[in-house]
Design a protein around this motif. Structure first.
Motif, mmCIF file in Angstrom:
data_model
loop_
_atom_site.group_PDB
_atom_site.id
_atom_site.type_symbol
_atom_site.label_atom_id
_atom_site.label_comp_id
_atom_site.label_asym_id
_atom_site.label_seq_id
_atom_site.Cartn_x
_atom_site.Cartn_y
_atom_site.Cartn_z
ATOM 1 N N GLU A 92 5.421 -5.873 -7.939
ATOM 2 C CA GLU A 92 5.631 -4.988 -9.076
ATOM 3 C C GLU A 92 4.854 -3.687 -8.920
ATOM 4 O OE1 GLU A 92 4.572 -4.935 -13.864
ATOM 5 O OE2 GLU A 92 4.223 -6.743 -12.668
ATOM 6 N N VAL A 93 3.559 -3.773 -8.621
ATOM 7 C CA VAL A 93 2.734 -2.566 -8.616
ATOM 8 C C VAL A 93 2.941 -1.721 -7.361
ATOM 9 C CG1 VAL A 93 0.994 -3.675 -10.065
ATOM 10 C CG2 VAL A 93 0.693 -3.675 -7.589
ATOM 11 N N LEU A 94 3.504 -2.302 -6.304
ATOM 12 C CA LEU A 94 3.734 -1.537 -5.079
ATOM 13 C C LEU A 94 5.156 -0.989 -4.971
ATOM 14 C CD1 LEU A 94 1.832 -3.794 -2.495
ATOM 15 C CD2 LEU A 94 1.022 -1.692 -3.599
ATOM 16 N N THR A 95 5.966 -1.231 -5.985
ATOM 17 C CA THR A 95 7.343 -0.744 -5.971
ATOM 18 C C THR A 95 7.380 0.780 -5.877
ATOM 19 O OG1 THR A 95 8.150 -2.615 -7.265
ATOM 20 C CG2 THR A 95 9.482 -0.617 -7.301
ATOM 21 N N GLY A 96 8.251 1.271 -5.025
ATOM 22 C CA GLY A 96 8.476 2.716 -4.945
ATOM 23 C C GLY A 96 7.611 3.444 -3.951
ATOM 24 N N ILE A 97 6.689 2.755 -3.274
ATOM 25 C CA ILE A 97 5.856 3.418 -2.284
ATOM 26 C C ILE A 97 6.680 3.735 -1.037
ATOM 27 C CG2 ILE A 97 3.832 3.146 -0.790
ATOM 28 C CD1 ILE A 97 2.613 1.362 -2.870
ATOM 29 N N ASP A 98 6.400 4.873 -0.432
ATOM 30 C CA ASP A 98 7.062 5.269 0.810
ATOM 31 C C ASP A 98 6.979 4.119 1.817
ATOM 32 O OD1 ASP A 98 7.779 6.376 3.267
ATOM 33 O OD2 ASP A 98 6.763 8.278 2.884
ATOM 34 N N PRO A 99 8.110 3.696 2.391
ATOM 35 C CA PRO A 99 8.091 2.590 3.356
ATOM 36 C C PRO A 99 7.188 2.851 4.559
ATOM 37 C CG PRO A 99 10.331 3.057 2.655
ATOM 38 C CD PRO A 99 9.474 4.155 2.100
ATOM 39 N N ALA A 100 6.906 4.116 4.867
ATOM 40 C CA ALA A 100 6.032 4.432 5.996
ATOM 41 C C ALA A 100 4.589 4.027 5.741
ATOM 42 C CB ALA A 100 6.094 5.928 6.298
ATOM 43 N N VAL A 101 4.235 3.891 4.476
ATOM 44 C CA VAL A 101 2.853 3.537 4.109
ATOM 45 C C VAL A 101 2.684 2.028 4.222
ATOM 46 C CG1 VAL A 101 1.169 3.472 2.236
ATOM 47 C CG2 VAL A 101 2.540 5.527 2.597
ATOM 48 N N THR A 102 1.826 1.600 5.137
ATOM 49 C CA THR A 102 1.586 0.168 5.316
ATOM 50 C C THR A 102 0.172 -0.247 4.925
ATOM 51 O OG1 THR A 102 1.027 0.528 7.645
ATOM 52 C CG2 THR A 102 3.320 -0.056 7.130
ATOM 53 N N THR A 103 -0.638 0.708 4.457
ATOM 54 C CA THR A 103 -1.984 0.409 3.961
ATOM 55 C C THR A 103 -2.194 1.149 2.654
ATOM 56 O OG1 THR A 103 -2.851 0.159 6.217
ATOM 57 C CG2 THR A 103 -4.462 0.479 4.451
ATOM 58 N N VAL A 104 -2.691 0.429 1.653
ATOM 59 C CA VAL A 104 -3.010 1.014 0.343
ATOM 60 C C VAL A 104 -4.478 0.740 0.049
ATOM 61 C CG1 VAL A 104 -2.534 0.959 -2.135
ATOM 62 C CG2 VAL A 104 -0.653 0.696 -0.498
ATOM 63 N N VAL A 105 -5.215 1.787 -0.302
ATOM 64 C CA VAL A 105 -6.633 1.657 -0.618
ATOM 65 C C VAL A 105 -6.839 2.002 -2.088
ATOM 66 C CG1 VAL A 105 -8.974 2.411 -0.060
ATOM 67 C CG2 VAL A 105 -7.243 2.293 1.736
ATOM 68 N N CYS A 106 -7.447 1.076 -2.813
ATOM 69 C CA CYS A 106 -7.645 1.253 -4.253
ATOM 70 C C CYS A 106 -9.101 0.970 -4.605
ATOM 71 C CB CYS A 106 -6.717 0.334 -5.035
ATOM 72 S SG CYS A 106 -6.895 -1.409 -4.606
ATOM 73 N N GLY A 107 -9.428 1.087 -5.880
ATOM 74 C CA GLY A 107 -10.773 0.775 -6.367
ATOM 75 C C GLY A 107 -10.664 0.072 -7.706
ATOM 76 N N HIS A 108 -11.408 0.578 -8.701
ATOM 77 C CA HIS A 108 -11.270 0.225 -10.110
ATOM 78 C C HIS A 108 -11.944 -1.082 -10.515
ATOM 79 C CE1 HIS A 108 -9.700 0.554 -14.116
ATOM 80 N NE2 HIS A 108 -8.853 -0.450 -13.998
ATOM 81 N N THR A 109 -11.848 -2.140 -9.717
ATOM 82 C CA THR A 109 -12.386 -3.434 -10.143
ATOM 83 C C THR A 109 -13.786 -3.718 -9.610
ATOM 84 O OG1 THR A 109 -11.264 -4.564 -8.320
ATOM 85 C CG2 THR A 109 -10.114 -4.458 -10.441
ATOM 86 N N HIS A 110 -14.331 -2.809 -8.801
ATOM 87 C CA HIS A 110 -15.744 -2.875 -8.389
ATOM 88 C C HIS A 110 -16.076 -4.086 -7.521
ATOM 89 C CE1 HIS A 110 -17.306 -0.056 -11.837
ATOM 90 N NE2 HIS A 110 -16.045 0.208 -11.523
ATOM 91 N N MET A 111 -15.078 -4.692 -6.889
ATOM 92 C CA MET A 111 -15.308 -5.841 -6.012
ATOM 93 C C MET A 111 -14.536 -5.638 -4.716
ATOM 94 S SD MET A 111 -15.061 -8.973 -8.786
ATOM 95 C CE MET A 111 -13.637 -8.246 -9.627
ATOM 96 N N PRO A 112 -15.211 -5.698 -3.562
ATOM 97 C CA PRO A 112 -14.538 -5.415 -2.293
ATOM 98 C C PRO A 112 -13.651 -6.557 -1.827
ATOM 99 C CG PRO A 112 -16.820 -6.007 -1.896
ATOM 100 C CD PRO A 112 -16.654 -5.958 -3.386
ATOM 101 N N TYR A 113 -12.518 -6.196 -1.215
ATOM 102 C CA TYR A 113 -11.656 -7.192 -0.586
ATOM 103 C C TYR A 113 -10.626 -6.509 0.311
ATOM 104 C CZ TYR A 113 -8.021 -6.088 -4.098
ATOM 105 O OH TYR A 113 -7.089 -5.451 -4.892
ATOM 106 N N THR A 114 -10.035 -7.293 1.199
ATOM 107 C CA THR A 114 -8.818 -6.901 1.905
ATOM 108 C C THR A 114 -7.835 -8.063 1.809
ATOM 109 O OG1 THR A 114 -9.588 -7.761 4.041
ATOM 110 C CG2 THR A 114 -10.069 -5.447 3.551
ATOM 111 N N ARG A 115 -6.555 -7.754 1.714
ATOM 112 C CA ARG A 115 -5.523 -8.791 1.706
ATOM 113 C C ARG A 115 -4.184 -8.179 2.097
ATOM 114 N NH1 ARG A 115 -2.965 -11.356 -3.477
ATOM 115 N NH2 ARG A 115 -1.235 -11.433 -2.001
ATOM 116 N N LEU A 116 -3.286 -9.022 2.542
ATOM 117 C CA LEU A 116 -1.911 -8.607 2.782
ATOM 118 C C LEU A 116 -1.082 -8.873 1.538
ATOM 119 C CD1 LEU A 116 -1.128 -9.817 6.406
ATOM 120 C CD2 LEU A 116 -1.173 -7.454 5.597
#
Length: 267
Positions: free
Chosen positions: A153-177
């Protein structure tokens, strides 16, 4: 806020990502002194830069770095601008009104012009989209264990060329697919949840979550001496010492991720 910034042309080797500084100058100074930050091609800020005890000084410390810094606005930055411009009368974060009033008019205008998202091309990762909460909303909640449907839902509409998204907001580090895209949250420089230290990330050619240790008792004492916020002693002790655990934060954020509705069967 400003429009998205897209820079596909020049591939960068190393990019340092700093999120959720929240106006804590000692934590920011510790990260900026890191050798890998000093030598990074760019420093990207993924929002909530100013809502805290030293907002103006944090802005100026970062502006001294010139064009090496790519700024992205967060919801808390937007709230400070709206408060100063009379577009809202309250800010959810108790320190918010103090931070808003501590900014100069020129600094308010600077924050107002920041983009909501930015895209850079980084070696090993390709086009990387930077945002605060999600690409479509600066205060939307997604977590490391959000459902596959929620991420779709939240990744809908992103350019297909973009394969990495970097966000913040929740103050806790993580990586996931999530649906073939790598999602990275560097955690918080100034208000970490779960463990103390100034959290950030180094990108290129992979992703490296980092945490910078610094003298927290000295930083708390410095904030108490330099900041006029009435509750600065409690604020600094709580957030610099990471008194908010990751479990507590996930519990609070859960309803924003739709979990309460799912648990109760509510629509």
């Amino acid at each position: 806020m400003g429009q998205e910034v897209i820079v596909y042309e020049a591939e960068l080797n190393r990019v340092a990502v700093l999120s959720d500084i929240h106006g804590v100058l000692p934590a920011l100074e510790a990260v900026l002194a890191e050798p890998d930050v000093c030598t990074a091609d760019r420093i990207v800020l993924t929002g909530d830069i100013t809502a805290g005890p030293q907002p103006g000084r944090v802005i100026e410390a970062l502006r001294e770095l010139g064009d090496r810094v790519l700024w992205v606005s967060g919801n808390a930055d937007r709230e400070l601008v709206e408060y100063r411009r009379g577009e809202r009368t309250v800010i959810p974060d108790p320190i918010g009104p103090f931070a808003a009033d501590a900014l100069t008019a020129e600094q308010v205008d600077f924050l107002a012009a920041l983009p909501r998202t930015a895209t850079l091309t980084i070696r090993g990762l390709g086009p990387v989209l930077f945002c605060h909460a999600t690409p479509r909303d600066d205060e939307e909640i997604v977590l490391v264990d959000s459902s596959a449907d929620r991420w779709a839902e939240v990744l809908t509409g992103i350019d297909p060329a973009v394969t990495t998204v970097v966000c913040g907001h929740t103050h806790m580090p993580y990586t996931r697919l999530a649906h073939g895209r790598l999602v990275v949250n560097p955690g918080s420089v100034g208000m970490p949840y779960g463990r103390p230290g100034a959290h950030w990330c180094l990108l290129g050619p992979g992703t490296d979550l980092r945490v910078t240790s610094y003298d927290i008792p000295a930083a708390v004492a410095r904030l108490r001496a330099e900041c006029a916020y009435p509750d600065i002693a409690e604020w600094a002790d709580c957030y610099l010492n990471s008194r908010v655990t990751d479990t507590e934060a996930l519990t609070v954020f859960g309803p924003g991720d739709g979990r309460a509705a799912a648990a109760t069967g509510a629509p």
